[in-house]
Design an enzyme around this catalytic site. Structure first.
Site, PDB file in Angstrom:
ATOM      1  N   HIS A 105       0.598  -1.374  -0.219  1.00 33.89           N
ATOM      2  CA  HIS A 105       0.184  -0.492  -0.310  1.00 33.89           C
ATOM      3  C   HIS A 105       0.670   1.076   0.477  1.00 33.89           C
ATOM      4  O   HIS A 105       1.033   1.843   1.217  1.00 33.89           O
ATOM      5  CB  HIS A 105      -1.300  -0.080   1.222  1.00 33.89           C
ATOM      6  CG  HIS A 105      -1.552  -0.898   0.899  1.00 33.89           C
ATOM      7  ND1 HIS A 105      -2.939  -0.086  -0.020  1.00 33.89           N
ATOM      8  CD2 HIS A 105      -2.655  -1.770   1.329  1.00 33.89           C
ATOM      9  CE1 HIS A 105      -4.062  -0.317  -0.075  1.00 33.89           C
ATOM     10  NE2 HIS A 105      -3.872  -1.807   0.637  1.00 33.89           N
ATOM     11  N   ASP A 110      -4.699   2.013   1.941  1.00 32.64           N
ATOM     12  CA  ASP A 110      -5.505   1.842   2.794  1.00 32.64           C
ATOM     13  C   ASP A 110      -5.682   2.848   4.117  1.00 32.64           C
ATOM     14  O   ASP A 110      -6.374   2.982   4.970  1.00 32.64           O
ATOM     15  CB  ASP A 110      -3.783   1.580   3.890  1.00 32.64           C
ATOM     16  CG  ASP A 110      -2.574   1.589   3.773  1.00 32.64           C
ATOM     17  OD1 ASP A 110      -2.598   2.843   2.708  1.00 32.64           O
ATOM     18  OD2 ASP A 110      -1.697   1.653   5.105  1.00 32.64           O
ATOM     19  N   TYR A 304      -7.043   7.577 -17.885  1.00 29.08           N
ATOM     20  CA  TYR A 304      -7.517   8.140 -17.056  1.00 29.08           C
ATOM     21  C   TYR A 304      -8.320   9.759 -17.697  1.00 29.08           C
ATOM     22  O   TYR A 304      -7.418  10.413 -17.941  1.00 29.08           O
ATOM     23  CB  TYR A 304      -7.942   8.294 -15.883  1.00 29.08           C
ATOM     24  CG  TYR A 304      -7.260   7.419 -15.013  1.00 29.08           C
ATOM     25  CD1 TYR A 304      -7.683   5.732 -15.372  1.00 29.08           C
ATOM     26  CD2 TYR A 304      -6.471   7.068 -13.956  1.00 29.08           C
ATOM     27  CE1 TYR A 304      -7.669   4.655 -14.827  1.00 29.08           C
ATOM     28  CE2 TYR A 304      -6.430   6.026 -12.811  1.00 29.08           C
ATOM     29  CZ  TYR A 304      -7.083   4.663 -13.620  1.00 29.08           C
ATOM     30  OH  TYR A 304      -6.600   3.450 -13.328  1.00 29.08           O
ATOM     31  N   GLU A 373       0.274   8.556  11.505  1.00 25.18           N
ATOM     32  CA  GLU A 373      -1.219   8.098  11.773  1.00 25.18           C
ATOM     33  C   GLU A 373      -2.042   9.033  12.025  1.00 25.18           C
ATOM     34  O   GLU A 373      -3.127   8.831  12.518  1.00 25.18           O
ATOM     35  CB  GLU A 373      -0.732   6.386  12.717  1.00 25.18           C
ATOM     36  CG  GLU A 373      -0.731   5.497  11.197  1.00 25.18           C
ATOM     37  CD  GLU A 373      -0.120   4.615  12.752  1.00 25.18           C
ATOM     38  OE1 GLU A 373       0.314   4.202  13.385  1.00 25.18           O
ATOM     39  OE2 GLU A 373      -0.340   3.077  11.988  1.00 25.18           O
TER      40      GLU A 373
END
Ligand SMILES: [Zn+2]
Ligand SMILES: [Zn+2]
Length: 396
Positions: A105, A110, A304, A373
């Protein structure tokens, strides 16, 4: 000040340890685009625990559902997170390091899934504080063409009923935790792959007059492309045409090869310019080859589209972001020439894609990428506050 802000922030910090645990679990078990089976089961388990109903099987492993607030509103806001990881061998030595060899990831998906789950925990806990519905979309395969977003749209994710708007977030290395970044209008580029084969006539390098030398023609083509970009591209637009490979099937110094292959990427922030440029790239390649008696095969693989942030909705999110995160915590960002399949949603309904500060960490798509985090509770809380506020009737 909106009294819901304190309530959301408190709850976001209460669930922070749960979010860290979830993110580490996703991080340790990354899955490649279109193969997000175990990731999907994990998300489904959390949703079941929360008593939130959903449907599965979207683009194989995608999950879509709705939750309803208790206040009166007929609004429907969609929230999207992507699910897939990249084919990179993780170099970090953390306890939650990837356990899947060669998969990581490394683009923060994530984090996006965890933040969306966190937002749903908040919205679910405080249904009495908001109205209307929130549609959540866990989308597979952002990293691989044709892009999970385009498949989900074909499968009807924006139908029955069509959401009023959609928002998505992406980690932003280098941006302070507790900040988001956003900008109106063109925000990310279209991305198309160009493949050109110049077919000449090979032979002895000392007898070039008996050959049609595709290397010399390729050299002219490279420079012609740069002249084209420099002179024909509208001056007020960012766009780039970069060639990444030039190859021949010859390894000798004294052979003129039969063919040269070139490949590259073309990026634009405007759909009109994008399609005009494709036409010109083909014309230039064909005519330069013709001028020197060669032929050419050209293939443009469509990637895209441009990601356009709805201007008024962007202004609303800047204001709401400052309310929730504080003054000076929303950075106004310009466009960049990377691409995202979230762009497909922006072609159908008002959409905004914003960036979430994850601290001074290595960039995405790197083997040492990681995040601070602490960003998780901000990502979850901000998105929940956006959804609650945008679900009030009359707000764009
Ligand atoms: Zn990526
Ligand atoms: Zn990404």
């Amino acid at each position: 000040m909106d009294s819901r802000i304190g309530i959301i922030k408190n709850y976001a910090s209460t669930i922070q340890s749960q979010l860290i645990e979830l993110r580490r679990d996703f991080h340790a078990h990354p899955e490649l685009s279109f193969h997000e089976a175990a990731t999907s089961l994990k998300i489904q388990a959390v949703l079941r625990q929360l008593g939130i109903s959903f449907t599965t099987g979207w683009c194989k492993h995608g999950i879509v559902g709705e939750i309803q607030g208790e206040l009166s509103s007929n609004r429907l806001v969609a929230l999207r997170a992507d699910m897939d990881a990249l084919p990179i061998h993780e170099k970090n030595e953390c306890s939650y390091k990837s356990t899947h060899e060669g998969v990581m990831h490394a683009c923060g998906h994530d984090v996006h899934m965890t933040c969306l789950l966190g937002s749903l925990m908040i919205l679910n806990q405080f249904k009495s504080l908001w109205g209307g519905k929130v549609k959540f979309i866990f989308q597979p395969a952002e990293e691989k063409l044709p892009g999970g977003a385009s498949i989900l749209i074909e499968e009807g994710v924006l139908n029955q009923p069509m959401p009023d708007l959609i928002i998505g977030q992406h980690v932003q290395p280098g941006m302070e935790v507790g900040k988001i970044g956003i900008g109106p209008g063109a925000f990310m580029a279209s991305c198309d792959e160009i493949y050109i084969k110049i077919i000449g006539k090979g032979g002895h390098a000392a007898q070039a007059h008996l050959c049609i030398d595709p290397i010399v023609i390729a050299a002219q083509l490279v420079l012609a492309f740069q002249s084209f970009m420099n002179r024909e591209k509208p001056a007020n637009q960012a766009s780039v045409l970069s060639l990444g490979t030039i190859e021949t099937n010859s390894e000798a110094t004294n052979i003129i090869p039969d063919e040269v292959k070139l490949s590259g990427t073309f990026r634009a922030l405007d759909e009109n310019w994008r399609w005009l440029a494709h036409k010109r790239i083909k014309e230039i390649a064909v005519s330069i080859c013709k001028a020197f008696n060669a032929t050419c095969e050209i293939d443009i693989q469509i990637g895209y589209p441009c990601l356009i942030n709805h201007p008024d909705l962007t202004e609303s999110l800047i204001q709401l972001g400052e309310e929730y995160l504080g003054d000076m915590k929303v950075e106004r960002l310009g466009a960049r020439l990377t691409s995202e399949d979230f762009a497909y949603y922006s072609q159908v309904i008002p959409a905004v894609f914003y960036r979430l500060g994850v601290g001074q960490v290595p960039g995405v798509h790197r083997a040492d990428f990681d995040i601070d985090e602490k960003a998780l509770e901000h990502g979850a809380g901000t998105m929940a506050y956006f959804a609650m506020s945008l679900n009030t009737n009359g707000v764009l």
